[in-house]
Design an enzyme around this catalytic site. Structure first.
Site, PDB file in Angstrom:
ATOM      1  CE  LYS A  88      27.851  15.144  -6.291  1.00 52.86           C
ATOM      2  NZ  LYS A  88      28.878  14.975  -7.338  1.00 52.86           N
ATOM      3  CB  SER A 112      29.137  12.819   0.615  1.00 48.65           C
ATOM      4  OG  SER A 112      28.764  11.450   0.674  1.00 48.65           O
TER       5      SER A 112
END
Lengths: 321, 321
Positions: free
Chosen positions: B58, B310
């Site tokens: 992110k 992720s």
């Protein structure tokens, strides 16, 4: 002094081991963490033997000892009466070479490690959880199979194999002032100490030990090898006593033994998982806890530190927090 | 068709993002595992965004969106009303740039992620755990501070930033036949799909989604964007609906959405921890579960697969097994 024995391991033997095992053993990466650097007040370089084949550094010594056997001897198989990571590594090494492995495992062994040895194709022979039962059972297996006992640490080929961790680390990180490695039987720290101090006498090697199994610290203080009795620690890879061959190396080449309590080991393990996303087992967290300890932080003239993460075989059903 | 919207993200914008964020964002390593290769029947290349700064990919989108603001605008600070990894990444990005970050967090947010945002210096504003309360509270914060809202995924600069994962992966691994990335709001898979399909049209991009939050699969099947209502999955990073900008990219550039049940996610997560010693969070395990699924294994002409891990921000006090 009987215990001192010959110091068979030197830099040449460690370098020879590195060449012999290079095709099979991973050259593991070195990780860093800003947040752990801040907490330790140093620059830490983590040698990731938790990412080694089999999940610990043990494949280095086990495979090296195995390939040093004559082919006809090796073909009869190898035997271990150590539970845990050495047994698992020996099973993996035997599978790589294509010879049988027989592992004597006490009934109360860590199930993750036992299962891994089985998955690597070892024949598991269970016995009562006493040293006497393990030795007797192993004798019987040796007699029946004609195989060779590969000890977990007190053997020159094993020590030389484990020392290859140190050779790699010194190649991977320039300017190390210190190296910290966990100590149980002492194979890892002895091999690393030989490799490091003979490569660069400026490097200070420290052993990190759980307070609940502190025979290395007591031996170092007494100047003679003292056994470990009734160990009580979460670091289940570090329960054993120093060996006849590892002790004099530790005595002469390891600067100090840093002991850490189980609470610090658990805290360091968790912090390390959270900050680096790398799984380490409690025995590896002992070295992390040691570099975070007040005792180590108080030492002068140490900026760059190599920390040997000995393994990552954790029982995920029984985490210590 | 209102939902289709303009496709602002192209390979040039992703490459430009990669250049803008290079000094701050880690070029994460690519891991492999023989044992997972065997189980998947493929050669898997794991892109380790769990080792990224802040513990997830992110930071790429958050930092990129922030550095695209005019300096006087950025100086007034940034605001997020997304809980979890985006908020944490935005807090970290703001600290790096030296501007304030205000994060609106529902009371029931994952405590690990909340604590991390605090540690990165964000101001935490708690609100009731409803979308309405979050939006209202964020509006108030924006009004008072004059800051800029940085959305978690539906923004061209965020999508371009996340796409840099794909640029790196294609540079690091040659000959990929497929890439599998988890999908929640779709910022990651959209950015990666643009980067991959424009770099090499032969690469097939798949989205991996929890069965309990399968709006992407349903949208893809219906040919129009359908919202996620009442998500129910352990993969707490993938609860949101596709956005207006991410949906058309997913529609046009993602070959299929693979859905996996929570049991498979937990199993894949644990297996991955044990075999690789790398911590991944449930949302990342969704992609691992997808490549291990019967559905994916049945596909032809796929040998080398990039799997995007992720993130690795796990609440270690509440493991799912």
């Amino acid at each position: 002094m009987e215990e001192a024995g010959p110091q068979d391991t030197d830099l040449a033997s460690v370098r020879a081991a590195a060449t012999r095992i290079a095709d099979i053993v991973h050259r593991t990466p070195v990780a860093t963490s800003r947040s752990l650097d801040l907490r330790s007040g140093r620059r830490l370089h983590f040698k990731c033997e938790n990412l080694q084949r089999g999940g610990t550094f043990k494949i280095r010594g086990a495979y090296h000892a195995l390939v040093r056997l004559a082919p006809d001897v090796a073909a009869r198989g190898v035997v271990s009466h150590s539970s845990g990571n050495h047994a698992q590594a020996l099973a993996l090494a035997a599978r790589v070479v294509g010879v049988p492995a027989h592992v004597v495992v006490p009934e109360n062994a860590n199930p993750v490690k036992r299962r891994a040895a089985e998955e690597y194709g070892a024949r598991i022979v269970t016995c009562a959880p006493t040293l006497a039962a393990r030795e007797e059972t192993a004798e019987e297996v040796l007699r029946v199979t004609g195989g060779t006992l590969i000890p977990p640490y007190d053997h020159p080929d094993v020590i030389a194999g484990q020392g290859t961790v140190g050779v790699e680390l010194l190649e991977q990180v320039e300017g190390l002032d210190a190296i910290v490695a966990p100590v149980g039987g002492g194979g890892l720290v002895a091999g690393v100490a030989v490799a490091a101090t003979e490569t660069d006498p400026r490097v200070r090697v420290f052993a990190a030990e759980p307070r609940g199994a502190d025979d290395a610290a007591r031996s170092k203080a007494a100047g003679r090898r003292l056994p470990q009795e009734s160990p009580d620690t979460i670091a289940d890879g570090l329960l054993t006593s120093l060996g006849e061959r590892t002790w004099p190396i530790l005595r002469d080449r390891v600067q100090a033994v840093l002991t850490v309590p189980d609470e610090a080991i658990v805290e360091a393990m968790r912090l390390f998982w959270e900050r680096t996303k790398l799984l380490i087992e409690p025995s590896a967290a002992v070295a992390v806890a040691a570099v975070l300890s007040e005792e180590f932080r108080a030492l002068d003239d140490i900026e760059r530190v190599g920390v040997i993460l000995s393994g990552g075989n954790v029982n995920l059903d029984a985490l210590p927090w």
